[in-house]
Enzyme design. Structure first.
Site, PDB file in Angstrom:
ATOM      1  N   ASP A  41      -7.079   4.547  -4.865  1.00  0.00           N
ATOM      2  CA  ASP A  41      -8.263   4.416  -3.463  1.00  0.00           C
ATOM      3  C   ASP A  41      -7.990   5.568  -3.523  1.00  0.00           C
ATOM      4  OD1 ASP A  41      -8.102   2.685  -0.914  1.00  0.00           O
ATOM      5  OD2 ASP A  41      -7.296   4.497   0.030  1.00  0.00           O
ATOM      6  N   LYS A  55       0.875  -0.875   0.173  1.00  0.00           N
ATOM      7  CA  LYS A  55      -0.045   0.306   0.376  1.00  0.00           C
ATOM      8  C   LYS A  55       1.302   1.280   0.079  1.00  0.00           C
ATOM      9  CE  LYS A  55      -4.421   1.298   0.267  1.00  0.00           C
ATOM     10  NZ  LYS A  55      -5.584   0.192  -0.236  1.00  0.00           N
TER      11      LYS A  55
HETATM   12  P1  NDP Z   1     -12.580   7.854  -2.595  1.00  0.00           P
HETATM   13  O1  NDP Z   1     -11.614   8.649  -2.366  1.00  0.00           O
HETATM   14  O2  NDP Z   1     -13.813   8.428  -4.313  1.00  0.00           O
HETATM   15  O3  NDP Z   1     -14.256   8.397  -2.161  1.00  0.00           O
HETATM   16  C1  NDP Z   1     -14.179   8.311  -0.382  1.00  0.00           C
HETATM   17  C2  NDP Z   1     -15.525   9.031   0.164  1.00  0.00           C
HETATM   18  O4  NDP Z   1     -15.781   9.098   1.309  1.00  0.00           O
HETATM   19  C3  NDP Z   1     -15.572  10.272  -0.459  1.00  0.00           C
HETATM   20  O5  NDP Z   1     -16.893  10.538  -0.113  1.00  0.00           O
HETATM   21  C4  NDP Z   1     -14.774  11.229   0.389  1.00  0.00           C
HETATM   22  O6  NDP Z   1     -15.394  11.848   1.105  1.00  0.00           O
HETATM   23  C5  NDP Z   1     -15.478  10.371   2.043  1.00  0.00           C
HETATM   24  N1  NDP Z   1     -15.126  10.279   2.797  1.00  0.00           N
HETATM   25  C6  NDP Z   1     -13.124  10.346   3.406  1.00  0.00           C
HETATM   26  N2  NDP Z   1     -12.552   9.740   3.996  1.00  0.00           N
HETATM   27  C7  NDP Z   1     -13.788  10.611   5.068  1.00  0.00           C
HETATM   28  C8  NDP Z   1     -13.892  10.936   6.442  1.00  0.00           C
HETATM   29  N3  NDP Z   1     -12.314  10.983   7.603  1.00  0.00           N
HETATM   30  N4  NDP Z   1     -15.068  10.972   7.008  1.00  0.00           N
HETATM   31  C9  NDP Z   1     -16.179  10.407   5.930  1.00  0.00           C
HETATM   32  N5  NDP Z   1     -16.351  10.275   4.753  1.00  0.00           N
HETATM   33  C10 NDP Z   1     -14.705  10.249   4.301  1.00  0.00           C
HETATM   34  O7  NDP Z   1     -12.427   6.863  -2.278  1.00  0.00           O
HETATM   35  P2  NDP Z   1     -13.022   5.216  -2.218  1.00  0.00           P
HETATM   36  O8  NDP Z   1     -14.084   4.803  -2.820  1.00  0.00           O
HETATM   37  O9  NDP Z   1     -11.970   4.307  -3.669  1.00  0.00           O
HETATM   38  O10 NDP Z   1     -12.476   4.558  -0.706  1.00  0.00           O
HETATM   39  C11 NDP Z   1     -13.262   4.628  -0.097  1.00  0.00           C
HETATM   40  C12 NDP Z   1     -13.102   3.406   0.820  1.00  0.00           C
HETATM   41  O11 NDP Z   1     -13.253   1.722   0.415  1.00  0.00           O
HETATM   42  C13 NDP Z   1     -11.055   3.634   1.467  1.00  0.00           C
HETATM   43  O12 NDP Z   1     -11.514   3.042   2.927  1.00  0.00           O
HETATM   44  C14 NDP Z   1     -10.472   2.254   0.466  1.00  0.00           C
HETATM   45  O13 NDP Z   1      -9.166   2.353   1.593  1.00  0.00           O
HETATM   46  C15 NDP Z   1     -10.997   1.282   0.956  1.00  0.00           C
HETATM   47  N6  NDP Z   1     -11.256   0.824  -0.723  1.00  0.00           N
HETATM   48  C16 NDP Z   1     -10.914   1.024  -2.186  1.00  0.00           C
HETATM   49  C17 NDP Z   1     -11.351   0.590  -2.669  1.00  0.00           C
HETATM   50  C18 NDP Z   1     -11.372   0.445  -4.130  1.00  0.00           C
HETATM   51  O14 NDP Z   1     -11.256  -0.480  -5.660  1.00  0.00           O
HETATM   52  N7  NDP Z   1     -11.185   2.354  -4.777  1.00  0.00           N
HETATM   53  C19 NDP Z   1     -10.885  -1.231  -2.765  1.00  0.00           C
HETATM   54  C20 NDP Z   1     -10.560  -1.293  -1.602  1.00  0.00           C
HETATM   55  C21 NDP Z   1     -11.273  -0.869  -0.655  1.00  0.00           C
HETATM   56  P3  NDP Z   1     -15.037  13.606   0.236  1.00  0.00           P
HETATM   57  O15 NDP Z   1     -15.540  13.306  -1.242  1.00  0.00           O
HETATM   58  O16 NDP Z   1     -15.045  14.534   1.230  1.00  0.00           O
HETATM   59  O17 NDP Z   1     -13.199  13.337   0.820  1.00  0.00           O
END
Ligand code: NDP
Length: 452
Positions: free
Chosen positions: A165, A125
């Site tokens: 991510d 990572k």
């Molecule tokens: P994105 O950046 O596309 O989206 C993240 C979302 O979560 C946004 O809406 C963001 O809001 C919100 N967010 C981020 N940090 C916080 C916080 N501290 N409190 C509240 N909301 C928050 O990321 P992903 O959708 O790719 O990832 C989301 C999760 O899924 C993570 O845990 C990631 O590790 C996990 N994941 C992702 C994979 C992938 O293929 N993308 C694979 C496996 C797991 P804002 O717009 O305000 O930042």
């Protein structure tokens, strides 16, 4: 004292400044206890102690210039945790909260997740404390170039293959890959999540969210249920959340929430296809905030400064299925308790480690179906693995082919987790089953290599 207890104690002592890593090690090793007794060879070879120590940690300076010519310095990370079963594989996260402990927790979890997919991928990572929010495209481009200027020497299609991510989506992968290609003079499968025009796989953007819902369907099927007519809450509005909502709607579910780091939206009429399209445009194209949803759909309610889980708890909203898809530690014990009291059927994790240990204990004591991240959100990395295969073979599969493989992999992960849980005395416990199944393959490979 068992070796696992000794290792947990040592990690707490040595890495005391890394709470997320300690939490992940405690959770994973805690569920591996039944393997100690069945596999004395692992204990003798100190596999438990070796597996919590990364192969290597790379920390580097990332200097870049903003649009006004001012210089900024961020910190870059790549943790190459374990390559026993394949090249290191895992995403890059750009978020101000990124530090060594968070990257280590994610890399550690990734080892077991990747093993579960059945594909040959090790765990890694990386990321940076850079905040892409409010930056121009050019600033993001200059930052990602500066990041790759160092990262390129540590990665490669047979060595380490990063992906996206939080904060690293299609735009960032494009810049990262473009720069790698330029300085290495190689067009090769060194990153996944690439655009379709330059080596990406169909279904990769959808894979994590779709996979979460396929996993949910498999879990519900064990109880003779499905998603039709179920009330579903989703947190986040990013990549994983968007496609989890899309697939939930296809199965006839009613999704009532989405959120971002500023607040949560509740739409009791349901977020339908048209509203999801609005959110996708808002977040992916206009890079706006979820609060704007209520300007477009005034019957919905926005809660500034609250998470989805705060709102569900405070408003006493009844939920059938919960899909946390935002970030780590978003669900605490009191959130879990409120949902369970109100008849929660299943909680399936799209984000990594969204439930803290208190919340997990509540799910386990209450008997709700609990799909842990490592198993439930493995669809993303699984299709990344399929992207690597397509790159090596120099061909592209159709959407239907990739989707069929994703479904099959999610079913396999589901069944393997259940089988391992039963074999090690914890029937129905997906968390234990997923951890043990993922661990066994890696541990056996490590054993075969001797002491390296
Ligand atoms: P994105 O950046 O596309 O989206 C993240 C979302 O979560 C946004 O809406 C963001 O809001 C919100 N967010 C981020 N940090 C916080 C916080 N501290 N409190 C509240 N909301 C928050 O990321 P992903 O959708 O790719 O990832 C989301 C999760 O899924 C993570 O845990 C990631 O590790 C996990 N994941 C992702 C994979 C992938 O293929 N993308 C694979 C496996 C797991 P804002 O717009 O305000 O930042």
């Amino acid at each position: 004292m068992s070796q696992i207890d000794e290792v947990i104690a040592k990690v707490k002592e040595k890495d005391g400044d890394q709470p997320e890593f300690i939490e992940a090690v405690t959770e994973v090793l805690g569920t591996l206890r039944p393997t100690e007794e069945k596999h004395p060879e692992f204990v003798k070879a100190k596999i438990y102690e070796r597996i919590v120590e990364p192969d290597r940690v790379i920390i580097f300076r990332v200097p870049w210039e903003d649009d006004k010519g001012e210089i900024h310095v961020n910190r870059g990370f790549r943790v190459q945790f374990n390559n026993a079963i394949g090249p290191y594989k895992g995403g890059l996260r750009f978020h101000p909260s990124v530090n060594l402990g968070i990257i280590k927790f994610l890399g550690f979890e990734q080892i077991f997740k990747n093993s579960l997919t059945t594909l040959p991928m090790g765990g890694g990572k990386g990321g940076s404390d850079f905040n892409p929010k409010g930056k121009s495209d050019r600033e993001v481009m200059r930052f990602t170039y500066a990041f790759m200027r160092e990262l390129f020497r540590h990665i490669g299609p047979d060595t380490d293959v990063p992906a996206g991510d939080i904060g690293v989506g299609a735009r960032e992968i494009g810049y990262l890959y473009g720069y790698y290609k330029k300085i290495k003079n190689e067009h090769t499968g060194v990153l996944t999540g690439k655009g379709l025009e330059y080596g990406g796989s169909l279904i990769r953007p959808e894979a994590t969210g779709y996979g979460v819902v396929y996993f949910t369907m498999n879990m519900l099927a064990t109880k003779g249920m499905d998603l039709k007519g179920k009330t579903i809450v989703v947190s986040g509005a990013g990549n994983v959340a968007q496609y989890a909502v899309e697939k939930s709607l296809e199965y006839g579910g009613k999704v009532i929430t989405m959120s971002d780091s500023n607040g949560a939206v509740v739409d009791m009429d349901g977020i339908d296809r048209g509203k999801l399209d609005y959110v996708m445009d808002l977040k992916n194209v206009r890079r706006g905030r979820i609060r704007e949803y209520v300007q477009k759909y005034p019957h919905a309610k926005y809660y500034e400064g609250k998470s989805v889980w705060d709102v569900i708890r405070d408003e006493g909203i009844k939920v059938d299925v919960a899909l946390p898809c935002a970030t780590q530690n978003e669900i605490h014990g009191d959130h879990a308790e409120a949902m369970v009291k109100n008849g929660l059927i299943a909680i399936v994790e799209g984000a990594n480690m969204p439930s803290n240990l208190d919340a997990i204990h509540i799910y386990q004591d209450s008997g709700v179906l609990f799909g842990p991240a490592k198993a439930a959100n493995a669809g993303g990395v699984a299709v990344s693995g399929l992207e690597m295969t397509q790159n090596s073979m120099r061909l592209s599969w159709t959407r239907e082919e990739v989707d069929a493989k994703l479904r099959e992999i999610m079913k396999k992960i589901h069944d393997t987790s259940l089988e391992a849980a039963a074999a090690y005395g914890k029937p129905g416990d997906y968390l234990t089953g997923a951890n043990i199944a993922g661990f066994l393959k890696v541990a056996k490979a490590m054993l075969a290599y001797g002491v390296v």
